[in-house]
Design an enzyme around this catalytic site. Structure first.
Site, PDB file in Angstrom:
ATOM      1  N   GLY A  11      50.232  41.104  41.912  1.00 24.82           N
ATOM      2  CA  GLY A  11      51.523  41.196  41.212  1.00 24.82           C
ATOM      3  C   GLY A  11      52.587  41.767  42.132  1.00 24.82           C
ATOM      4  O   GLY A  11      52.321  42.706  42.879  1.00 24.82           O
ATOM      5  N   ARG A  72      47.772  34.671  43.920  1.00 28.89           N
ATOM      6  CA  ARG A  72      46.385  35.057  43.663  1.00 28.89           C
ATOM      7  C   ARG A  72      45.517  33.967  44.281  1.00 28.89           C
ATOM      8  O   ARG A  72      45.927  32.810  44.352  1.00 28.89           O
ATOM      9  CB  ARG A  72      46.155  35.243  42.175  1.00 28.89           C
ATOM     10  N   ASP A 103      44.954  47.019  43.096  1.00 23.62           N
ATOM     11  CA  ASP A 103      43.497  47.202  43.144  1.00 23.62           C
ATOM     12  C   ASP A 103      42.723  46.004  43.697  1.00 23.62           C
ATOM     13  O   ASP A 103      41.868  46.151  44.567  1.00 23.62           O
ATOM     14  CB  ASP A 103      43.013  47.363  41.687  1.00 23.62           C
ATOM     15  N   THR A 125      52.370  48.284  43.114  1.00 30.64           N
ATOM     16  CA  THR A 125      52.218  47.752  41.753  1.00 30.64           C
ATOM     17  C   THR A 125      53.065  48.591  40.806  1.00 30.64           C
ATOM     18  O   THR A 125      53.127  49.808  40.960  1.00 30.64           O
ATOM     19  CB  THR A 125      50.744  47.761  41.270  1.00 30.64           C
ATOM     20  N   ASP A 127      52.387  49.196  37.837  1.00 37.94           N
ATOM     21  CA  ASP A 127      51.559  49.862  36.826  1.00 37.94           C
ATOM     22  C   ASP A 127      51.137  51.289  37.201  1.00 37.94           C
ATOM     23  O   ASP A 127      50.731  52.055  36.337  1.00 37.94           O
ATOM     24  CB  ASP A 127      50.295  49.032  36.542  1.00 37.94           C
ATOM     25  N   ASP A 129      48.441  52.218  38.714  1.00 40.69           N
ATOM     26  CA  ASP A 129      47.068  52.312  38.199  1.00 40.69           C
ATOM     27  C   ASP A 129      46.018  52.361  39.307  1.00 40.69           C
ATOM     28  O   ASP A 129      44.861  52.007  39.088  1.00 40.69           O
ATOM     29  CB  ASP A 129      46.779  51.116  37.274  1.00 40.69           C
ATOM     30  N   ARG A 171      48.918  47.114  32.045  1.00 36.24           N
ATOM     31  CA  ARG A 171      47.496  46.755  32.143  1.00 36.24           C
ATOM     32  C   ARG A 171      46.617  47.819  31.486  1.00 36.24           C
ATOM     33  O   ARG A 171      46.755  48.090  30.320  1.00 36.24           O
ATOM     34  CB  ARG A 171      47.100  46.526  33.610  1.00 36.24           C
TER      35      ARG A 171
HETATM   36  P1  ADP Z   1      46.372  43.128  42.316  1.00 28.50           P
HETATM   37  O1  ADP Z   1      46.227  43.289  43.790  1.00 28.50           O
HETATM   38  O2  ADP Z   1      47.788  43.245  41.857  1.00 28.50           O
HETATM   39  O3  ADP Z   1      45.399  44.027  41.560  1.00 28.50           O
HETATM   40  P2  ADP Z   1      44.623  40.816  41.728  1.00 28.50           P
HETATM   41  O4  ADP Z   1      43.595  41.631  41.036  1.00 28.50           O
HETATM   42  O5  ADP Z   1      45.019  39.520  41.124  1.00 28.50           O
HETATM   43  O6  ADP Z   1      45.998  41.605  41.948  1.00 28.50           O
HETATM   44  O7  ADP Z   1      44.078  40.533  43.208  1.00 28.50           O
HETATM   45  C1  ADP Z   1      44.861  39.826  44.151  1.00 28.50           C
HETATM   46  C2  ADP Z   1      43.983  38.999  45.044  1.00 28.50           C
HETATM   47  O8  ADP Z   1      43.087  39.855  45.771  1.00 28.50           O
HETATM   48  C3  ADP Z   1      43.048  38.025  44.333  1.00 28.50           C
HETATM   49  O9  ADP Z   1      43.688  36.830  43.968  1.00 28.50           O
HETATM   50  C4  ADP Z   1      41.992  37.772  45.402  1.00 28.50           C
HETATM   51  O10 ADP Z   1      42.458  36.856  46.363  1.00 28.50           O
HETATM   52  C5  ADP Z   1      41.889  39.151  46.058  1.00 28.50           C
HETATM   53  N1  ADP Z   1      40.722  39.879  45.484  1.00 28.50           N
HETATM   54  C6  ADP Z   1      40.618  40.481  44.288  1.00 28.50           C
HETATM   55  N2  ADP Z   1      39.387  40.995  44.080  1.00 28.50           N
HETATM   56  C7  ADP Z   1      38.659  40.683  45.185  1.00 28.50           C
HETATM   57  C8  ADP Z   1      37.307  40.906  45.613  1.00 28.50           C
HETATM   58  N3  ADP Z   1      36.437  41.563  44.840  1.00 28.50           N
HETATM   59  N4  ADP Z   1      36.942  40.435  46.830  1.00 28.50           N
HETATM   60  C9  ADP Z   1      37.800  39.772  47.616  1.00 28.50           C
HETATM   61  N5  ADP Z   1      39.085  39.523  47.273  1.00 28.50           N
HETATM   62  C10 ADP Z   1      39.520  39.970  46.095  1.00 28.50           C
END
Ligand code: ADP
Length: 318
Positions: A11, A72, A103, A125, A127, A129, A171
């Site tokens: 995000g 993503r 995260d 972010t 949030d 969080d 979230r």
């Molecule tokens: P944020 O970083 O805001 O929490 P997301 O949870 O959508 O957003 O994660 C962003 C991107 O990080 C995902 O689309 C993916 O490419 C990568 N990602 C998330 N979790 C994992 C994981 N366990 N292993 C590898 N890449 C990950």
């Protein structure tokens, strides 16, 4: 290390541009080449990578969103995707990476670090969080956006003796609701960490009315009791009630001074960490100090309790 990359992932949040600028400028200042990777891990896999200059990050410190775009990418969660990404970095001789995101992005950054790419995370972010840091880039701006909206909504609520239920983002955490609720004088704040029944909201409304207050603002974090449910339940009690879902306006806008300063400090610190050989770590704020700590260690740290602020908000909104 001669060449580093920077990307934004997950995000978007206001202040990410200030962080990109700080990575680029402090990197170049220290004699590094800095590459921008477009659309997060997706762009990394696809090789959407361009060198950034001092001028390519000019005129962006005040802009919300991210000039590197975000995305993503499910493919990156697989071993194969990660190997493709590493191959792209190798091709360009990029040995260090700064990942600005939340995260999920940090989990991706950690995977790269485990596979030998020096990687540092910057928490971005709205949030707020992420365990291990008290602030994330974009949170302050989002809270200010909500406060501005609440001030406007209150004008209307007080003119019509109305109750407004306002849904905000967050979230799994009610930090935005809590901070904006305290600063904006909300009468009730509903957060996922401490769910309350609509009965309790109703009781607080009754108490407010008895003390002469004829309008109220109830802040609800998305995903808890959603604003629509709260409205439905309160409507059954014949209240003049309206609902506003603030939605994505909370993600955008001009970053506040606090977010710009935080992003600038974190960006420069991330470059310093890479130069000193750190990897698999995130930049964080703890007790007002800028620190860096391993992703795994940060995840183990307990998130601070929301209870004291919630209690204060309750006391001040009687
Ligand atoms: P944020 O970083 O805001 O929490 P997301 O949870 O959508 O957003 O994660 C962003 C991107 O990080 C995902 O689309 C993916 O490419 C990568 N990602 C998330 N979790 C994992 C994981 N366990 N292993 C590898 N890449 C990950």
């Amino acid at each position: 290390m001669k060449r580093i990359g920077v990307l934004t992932s997950g995000g978007d949040s206001p202040g990410m541009n200030a962080a990109i600028r700080a990575v680029v400028r402090s990197g170049i200042y220290q004699g590094l080449d800095v590459y921008g990777i477009y659309r997060g891990f997706k762009g990394l896999i696809e090789g959407s990578i361009q060198p950034l200059t001092l001028r390519s990050v000019g005129n962006i410190i005040h802009r919300g969103g991210t000039i590197l775009f975000s995305a993503r990418c499910e493919e990156f969660e697989t071993e194969e995707g990660q190997h493709k990404a590493i191959a792209q970095l190798k091709k360009l001789g990029i040995h260090g990476l700064v990942v600005i995101g939340g995260d999920g992005s940090f989990r991706g950054a950690e995977r790269l670090s485990q596979k030998g790419v020096a990687t540092i995370g910057i928490p971005g972010t709205i949030d707020n969080d992420i365990a291990g840091t008290e602030y994330t880039i974009g949170f302050d701006t989002a809270v200010n956006t909500v406060i501005e909206a609440l001030d406007k909504i209150r004008d209307s609520a007080s003119s019509h003796d109305r109750i407004f239920v306002v849904e905000v983002m967050g979230r799994d955490t009610g930090k935005i609701a809590l901070w904006a609720g305290l600063a904006g004088g909300a009468e009730s704040i509903i957060v996922p960490e401490m769910p309350i029944q609509v009965e309790e909201v109703w009781a607080r409304l009754e108490r407010s009315r008895a003390s002469g207050k004829n309008h109220s603002i109830i802040l609800v974090t998305e995903g808890t009791n959603s604003a629509a449910e709260v409205v439905d339940e309160l409507k059954q009690r014949n209240l003049d009630i309206r609902m506003t879902v603030l939605g994505h306006i909370q993600r955008g806008g001009v970053p506040t001074a606090l977010d710009r300063v935080l992003a600038s400090k974190m960006g420069a610190k991330a470059v310093e960490c890479l130069r000193q050989g750190a990897s698999g770590e995130m930049i964080a704020i703890q007790k007002n100090e800028l620190i860096h700590l391993p992703f795994a260690k940060a995840r183990e740290q307990a998130k601070p309790s929301v209870e004291p602020m919630l209690e204060l908000a309750k006391m001040l909104s009687i």
